[in-house]
Design an enzyme around this catalytic site. Sequence first.
Site, PDB file in Angstrom:
ATOM      1  N   ASP A   1      36.044  54.216  39.234  1.00  8.89           N
ATOM      2  CA  ASP A   1      35.407  55.478  38.852  1.00  8.89           C
ATOM      3  C   ASP A   1      35.422  56.464  40.008  1.00  8.89           C
ATOM      4  O   ASP A   1      35.675  57.659  39.823  1.00  8.89           O
ATOM      5  CB  ASP A   1      33.969  55.217  38.396  1.00  8.89           C
TER       6      ASP A   1
ATOM      7  N   GLU B   1      44.509  47.489  32.455  1.00  7.44           N
ATOM      8  CA  GLU B   1      44.462  48.425  31.335  1.00  7.44           C
ATOM      9  C   GLU B   1      45.839  49.002  31.037  1.00  7.44           C
ATOM     10  O   GLU B   1      46.195  49.221  29.866  1.00  7.44           O
ATOM     11  CB  GLU B   1      43.447  49.530  31.654  1.00  7.44           C
TER      12      GLU B   1
ATOM     13  N   GLU C   1      38.471  58.154  30.944  1.00  5.61           N
ATOM     14  CA  GLU C   1      38.510  57.011  31.842  1.00  5.61           C
ATOM     15  C   GLU C   1      38.485  55.732  31.003  1.00  5.61           C
ATOM     16  O   GLU C   1      37.531  55.483  30.252  1.00  5.61           O
ATOM     17  CB  GLU C   1      37.316  57.039  32.796  1.00  5.61           C
TER      18      GLU C   1
END
Length: 501
Positions: free
Chosen positions: A480, A326, A295
């Site tokens: 998450d 990201e 992750e």
Amino acid sequence: MWKTAAVVVLFAFTLGYLIQSHSHLPSHVLGYFSVSNSLKPEETNPTPHVFEEAIASAWEALISAPVHQWKRIAVGVNACVDVVVSGVRLLEALALAPGRGSDHEVLESQEDLMEAFLHFMERGAAAERFFTDKDVFLSIAQAAAKDPSAQLYVGGNAALMGQKFASYPQVTVLLCGPIGPKLHQLLVDEIIVPPESLQETDEFHLILEYQTGEQLGVTKAPQANRFIFSHDVSNGRMSALETLAASVEEFQPDLVVLSGLHMMEGMGKELWKERLEQAVVAISDVRNHVPIHLELASMTDQDYMSSIMQEQVIPIVNSIGLNEQELLFFSQAGRGPHWELTTWDGSPDVGRVSDILLWILKQHGRSDPSSEADLTRIHFHTLSYHILATVDGYWGNQVAAVAAGARVASCQACGVQAVDVQKVILKSPTEFYSSYSEPREQLKLDPNKPVTFWSRDNVTFYMTPVLVCKQPLRTVGLGDAISAEGLLYSEMMSDEFQRPL
């Protein structure tokens, strides 16, 4: 009568075309067609929430557990206590004058904090930074603690994903990370914590949240999000990495989930270079025995990201999860597709996202069967839609997985157990392309079949909209939860991990 016949003929023609034109897709996908346009916004009765209701209902029909479910998941290595406060209220309490926003790779003062917060608030984007001065950080933390609305939560990608995994009764979870007394108290009892992970003090992260339309100075937030910062040495050194690697042999997990690489960025090049090499060794000890999901999280140092790629971290994991910032930073660091973009202009273009995902799987994954890389799956999430991209033949149940990730984003943001169509809104593009450049396929969202798929070479893309919460109660940890939920509904189709540790 003739109307019914015409509809049947049209459906048969369309179905035949789809089967023929998409015959190269994996067999488990051919039965699911989502390129139809049976429900157009402009042709439908403008009943409030009609599209949201259709999507939420279709998700429930699509989301089913995989045949082979994970039973034991080892997670590490970043864990902390999140102190969640209103970012605007905290910065006003610090008596800082709001000026112009500016990004900082690391924060060295209260003024840096204000500028970085404004920079990301203006964009409605999430970010995380390291605060170098321990004493100044503690003074800010003390001011946050005085806020009567401040709340303490489980924090850190690993701990948050562990909490989500542990909410499923069939899953046993091992969590390795720097776990102090307060965090241990906040964790659910079902999570196993090895003694080596326990420490006398907690690591605290400050979560500065803001709501849609909230204003600080002249800066106004276009959407709700958060800015995270900390002076966290234990997580910054990934001190629990070796504990995770050592625990795997005894715990015998079906899946390993790794996070926290981003925390090393603020420690300086000399430290992160050394620890990155050690991380590769630790991961390599697990590799080929059990699948690994990585992750990712917010980073700013392109040298550091390049090292993560060059030091072979990305190629030796099987799956990664990331958001739009990201993903673009990944491409910028590797001079991949659309690397020249400085930032996304609003919602990321689906075609551009598709280009970068394909490039990652080709450049750093196993899209080429002769490649020695292990990466075969990427779970991308942004506010308005999610995409799962997988190399054909390695992962199953991905239609359910991407839908489950989107569903949990809607539910968790609104603080509800099931999607409430009164509290969400569809912001996803309804028409888009499979690539930013030719050749490309034009695709349309069908709310009745809300997972749209397309194939490029031997990579299949699964895209679903997100029903965005209008007034989110909490934004931290959504990524998450999305990645964890997607993994819980995924299964590996390969038997290459049936070797004992």
